[in-house]
Motif scaffolding. Structure first.
Motif, PDB file in Angstrom:
ATOM      1  N   MET A   1      39.301 104.479 -55.751  1.00  0.00           N
ATOM      2  CA  MET A   1      39.801 103.283 -55.368  1.00  0.00           C
ATOM      3  C   MET A   1      39.956 102.667 -56.916  1.00  0.00           C
ATOM      4  SD  MET A   1      39.105 100.097 -53.077  1.00  0.00           S
ATOM      5  CE  MET A   1      40.003 100.688 -51.788  1.00  0.00           C
ATOM      6  N   SER A   2      40.819 102.081 -57.451  1.00  0.00           N
ATOM      7  CA  SER A   2      40.608 101.462 -58.826  1.00  0.00           C
ATOM      8  C   SER A   2      40.009 100.196 -58.782  1.00  0.00           C
ATOM      9  CB  SER A   2      42.196 101.359 -59.324  1.00  0.00           C
ATOM     10  OG  SER A   2      42.909 100.541 -58.451  1.00  0.00           O
ATOM     11  N   SER A   3      39.603  99.540 -57.741  1.00  0.00           N
ATOM     12  CA  SER A   3      38.960  98.157 -57.744  1.00  0.00           C
ATOM     13  C   SER A   3      37.324  98.371 -58.282  1.00  0.00           C
ATOM     14  CB  SER A   3      38.871  97.528 -56.534  1.00  0.00           C
ATOM     15  OG  SER A   3      38.202  98.350 -55.525  1.00  0.00           O
ATOM     16  N   ALA A   4      36.896  99.598 -58.124  1.00  0.00           N
ATOM     17  CA  ALA A   4      35.625  99.976 -58.516  1.00  0.00           C
ATOM     18  C   ALA A   4      35.864 100.252 -60.127  1.00  0.00           C
ATOM     19  CB  ALA A   4      35.345 101.335 -58.071  1.00  0.00           C
ATOM     20  N   THR A   5      36.990 100.798 -60.475  1.00  0.00           N
ATOM     21  CA  THR A   5      36.962 101.008 -62.190  1.00  0.00           C
ATOM     22  C   THR A   5      37.203  99.633 -62.756  1.00  0.00           C
ATOM     23  OG1 THR A   5      37.913 103.175 -61.726  1.00  0.00           O
ATOM     24  CG2 THR A   5      38.264 101.978 -63.800  1.00  0.00           C
ATOM     25  N   VAL A   6      37.886  98.643 -62.119  1.00  0.00           N
ATOM     26  CA  VAL A   6      38.086  97.260 -62.525  1.00  0.00           C
ATOM     27  C   VAL A   6      36.746  96.705 -62.551  1.00  0.00           C
ATOM     28  CG1 VAL A   6      39.012  94.908 -61.952  1.00  0.00           C
ATOM     29  CG2 VAL A   6      40.166  97.012 -61.792  1.00  0.00           C
ATOM     30  N   THR A   7      35.952  96.759 -61.643  1.00  0.00           N
ATOM     31  CA  THR A   7      34.388  95.945 -61.693  1.00  0.00           C
ATOM     32  C   THR A   7      33.734  96.767 -62.630  1.00  0.00           C
ATOM     33  OG1 THR A   7      34.518  95.823 -59.330  1.00  0.00           O
ATOM     34  CG2 THR A   7      32.327  95.740 -60.446  1.00  0.00           C
ATOM     35  N   TRP A   8      33.739  98.410 -63.179  1.00  0.00           N
ATOM     36  CA  TRP A   8      33.056  98.713 -64.256  1.00  0.00           C
ATOM     37  C   TRP A   8      33.581  98.343 -65.420  1.00  0.00           C
ATOM     38  CZ3 TRP A   8      34.733 102.092 -67.853  1.00  0.00           C
ATOM     39  CH2 TRP A   8      33.821 102.465 -68.591  1.00  0.00           C
ATOM     40  N   ALA A   9      34.661  98.292 -65.528  1.00  0.00           N
ATOM     41  CA  ALA A   9      35.306  97.812 -66.682  1.00  0.00           C
ATOM     42  C   ALA A   9      35.092  96.419 -67.219  1.00  0.00           C
ATOM     43  CB  ALA A   9      36.892  98.163 -67.021  1.00  0.00           C
ATOM     44  N   LEU A  10      34.912  95.493 -66.184  1.00  0.00           N
ATOM     45  CA  LEU A  10      34.690  94.025 -66.411  1.00  0.00           C
ATOM     46  C   LEU A  10      33.288  94.051 -66.860  1.00  0.00           C
ATOM     47  CD1 LEU A  10      36.637  92.341 -63.567  1.00  0.00           C
ATOM     48  CD2 LEU A  10      37.122  92.272 -66.193  1.00  0.00           C
ATOM     49  N   SER A  11      32.432  94.811 -66.049  1.00  0.00           N
ATOM     50  CA  SER A  11      30.861  94.647 -66.368  1.00  0.00           C
ATOM     51  C   SER A  11      30.562  95.099 -67.692  1.00  0.00           C
ATOM     52  CB  SER A  11      30.257  95.041 -65.152  1.00  0.00           C
ATOM     53  OG  SER A  11      30.313  96.425 -65.159  1.00  0.00           O
ATOM     54  N   THR A  12      31.284  96.274 -68.008  1.00  0.00           N
ATOM     55  CA  THR A  12      30.984  97.009 -69.368  1.00  0.00           C
ATOM     56  C   THR A  12      31.274  96.029 -70.463  1.00  0.00           C
ATOM     57  OG1 THR A  12      31.348  99.260 -68.447  1.00  0.00           O
ATOM     58  CG2 THR A  12      31.552  98.927 -71.006  1.00  0.00           C
ATOM     59  N   LEU A  13      32.658  95.511 -70.313  1.00  0.00           N
ATOM     60  CA  LEU A  13      33.041  94.610 -71.317  1.00  0.00           C
ATOM     61  C   LEU A  13      32.194  93.198 -71.558  1.00  0.00           C
ATOM     62  CD1 LEU A  13      36.851  94.836 -70.817  1.00  0.00           C
ATOM     63  CD2 LEU A  13      35.556  95.644 -72.746  1.00  0.00           C
ATOM     64  N   ALA A  14      31.853  92.744 -70.332  1.00  0.00           N
ATOM     65  CA  ALA A  14      30.906  91.674 -70.010  1.00  0.00           C
ATOM     66  C   ALA A  14      29.414  91.740 -70.774  1.00  0.00           C
ATOM     67  CB  ALA A  14      30.711  91.353 -68.909  1.00  0.00           C
ATOM     68  N   ARG A  15      29.118  93.067 -70.845  1.00  0.00           N
ATOM     69  CA  ARG A  15      27.907  93.105 -71.630  1.00  0.00           C
ATOM     70  C   ARG A  15      28.090  93.068 -73.276  1.00  0.00           C
ATOM     71  NH1 ARG A  15      27.521  97.441 -67.829  1.00  0.00           N
ATOM     72  NH2 ARG A  15      28.038  98.703 -69.212  1.00  0.00           N
ATOM     73  N   GLN A  16      29.159  93.295 -73.530  1.00  0.00           N
ATOM     74  CA  GLN A  16      29.294  93.020 -74.929  1.00  0.00           C
ATOM     75  C   GLN A  16      29.964  91.551 -75.474  1.00  0.00           C
ATOM     76  OE1 GLN A  16      28.678  95.077 -77.484  1.00  0.00           O
ATOM     77  NE2 GLN A  16      27.673  96.037 -75.730  1.00  0.00           N
ATOM     78  N   GLY A  17      29.882  90.535 -74.248  1.00  0.00           N
ATOM     79  CA  GLY A  17      30.376  89.179 -74.585  1.00  0.00           C
ATOM     80  C   GLY A  17      31.694  89.130 -74.472  1.00  0.00           C
ATOM     81  N   LEU A  18      32.447  89.940 -74.082  1.00  0.00           N
ATOM     82  CA  LEU A  18      33.912  90.094 -73.655  1.00  0.00           C
ATOM     83  C   LEU A  18      34.389  89.533 -72.481  1.00  0.00           C
ATOM     84  CD1 LEU A  18      34.579  93.446 -75.787  1.00  0.00           C
ATOM     85  CD2 LEU A  18      35.325  91.073 -76.657  1.00  0.00           C
ATOM     86  N   THR A  19      35.044  88.747 -72.458  1.00  0.00           N
ATOM     87  CA  THR A  19      35.345  87.809 -71.082  1.00  0.00           C
ATOM     88  C   THR A  19      36.827  87.650 -70.930  1.00  0.00           C
ATOM     89  OG1 THR A  19      33.223  86.473 -71.215  1.00  0.00           O
ATOM     90  CG2 THR A  19      34.822  85.873 -69.752  1.00  0.00           C
ATOM     91  N   PRO A  20      37.467  88.152 -69.702  1.00  0.00           N
ATOM     92  CA  PRO A  20      38.919  87.982 -69.727  1.00  0.00           C
ATOM     93  C   PRO A  20      39.385  86.736 -69.437  1.00  0.00           C
ATOM     94  CG  PRO A  20      37.817  88.703 -67.597  1.00  0.00           C
ATOM     95  CD  PRO A  20      36.882  88.672 -68.478  1.00  0.00           C
ATOM     96  N   LEU A  21      40.491  86.541 -69.774  1.00  0.00           N
ATOM     97  CA  LEU A  21      41.414  85.296 -69.320  1.00  0.00           C
ATOM     98  C   LEU A  21      41.560  85.147 -67.888  1.00  0.00           C
ATOM     99  CD1 LEU A  21      44.109  85.458 -72.158  1.00  0.00           C
ATOM    100  CD2 LEU A  21      42.210  84.039 -72.242  1.00  0.00           C
ATOM    101  N   GLY A  22      41.979  83.927 -67.378  1.00  0.00           N
ATOM    102  CA  GLY A  22      42.390  84.038 -66.189  1.00  0.00           C
ATOM    103  C   GLY A  22      43.887  84.510 -66.015  1.00  0.00           C
ATOM    104  N   ALA A  23      44.341  85.001 -64.933  1.00  0.00           N
ATOM    105  CA  ALA A  23      45.482  85.502 -64.825  1.00  0.00           C
ATOM    106  C   ALA A  23      46.883  84.722 -65.278  1.00  0.00           C
ATOM    107  CB  ALA A  23      45.816  86.194 -63.622  1.00  0.00           C
ATOM    108  N   GLU A  24      46.470  83.467 -64.835  1.00  0.00           N
ATOM    109  CA  GLU A  24      47.724  82.441 -65.107  1.00  0.00           C
ATOM    110  C   GLU A  24      47.739  82.390 -66.756  1.00  0.00           C
ATOM    111  OE1 GLU A  24      47.458  78.718 -63.318  1.00  0.00           O
ATOM    112  OE2 GLU A  24      47.050  79.484 -61.176  1.00  0.00           O
ATOM    113  N   LYS A  25      46.581  82.220 -67.435  1.00  0.00           N
ATOM    114  CA  LYS A  25      46.790  82.046 -68.783  1.00  0.00           C
ATOM    115  C   LYS A  25      47.345  83.407 -69.454  1.00  0.00           C
ATOM    116  CE  LYS A  25      42.833  78.789 -69.370  1.00  0.00           C
ATOM    117  NZ  LYS A  25      41.621  78.633 -69.942  1.00  0.00           N
ATOM    118  N   ALA A  26      47.193  84.415 -69.193  1.00  0.00           N
ATOM    119  CA  ALA A  26      47.439  85.743 -69.363  1.00  0.00           C
ATOM    120  C   ALA A  26      48.876  85.761 -69.378  1.00  0.00           C
ATOM    121  CB  ALA A  26      46.617  86.634 -69.091  1.00  0.00           C
TER     122      ALA A  26
END
Length: 107
Positions: free
Chosen positions: A1-26
């Motif tokens: 399931m790709s949601s596990a990959t989404v979670t993994w990618a978000l946490s990996t990026l967050a550890r480097q201080g990279l925070t996503p935009l909200g979907a509306e802004k993007a």
């Protein structure tokens, strides 16, 4: 399931201080940044990097959005991810990210 990959990618990026935009802004191109969401392929997450739109086919921060996409790929690659760039989504930079082989094997 790709949601596990989404979670993994978000946490990996967050550890480097990279925070996503909200979907509306993007989706509204109101800020330069990125979002991570489920991809169409199993075990993949889709990363979309946007540049801020200012009208009349002008995107501010175009160079910054490409630098951000390269930084995101670099961070994820350092953590074992694979990629597939997705064409035809201009002005966005879009790519699918696949988790490291050892994480995919856990499923």
């Amino acid at each position: 399931m790709s949601s596990a990959t989404v979670t993994w990618a978000l946490s990996t990026l967050a550890r480097q201080g990279l925070t996503p935009l909200g979907a509306e802004k993007a989706r509204g191109f109101t800020e330069t940044g990125f979002i991570v969401e489920e991809a169409d392929k199993p075990d993949a997450a889709r990363v979309t990097v946007t540049a801020r739109f200012t009208g009349q086919d002008k995107y501010d921060h175009w160079g910054e959005s490409h630098k951000l996409a390269n930084r995101l790929m670099g961070v994820l690659e350092e953590n074992g991810a694979g990629f597939e760039e997705i064409e035809g989504h201009e002005p966005n930079c879009v790519f699918d990210v696949f988790p490291p082989a050892d994480r995919a094997a856990e499923k």
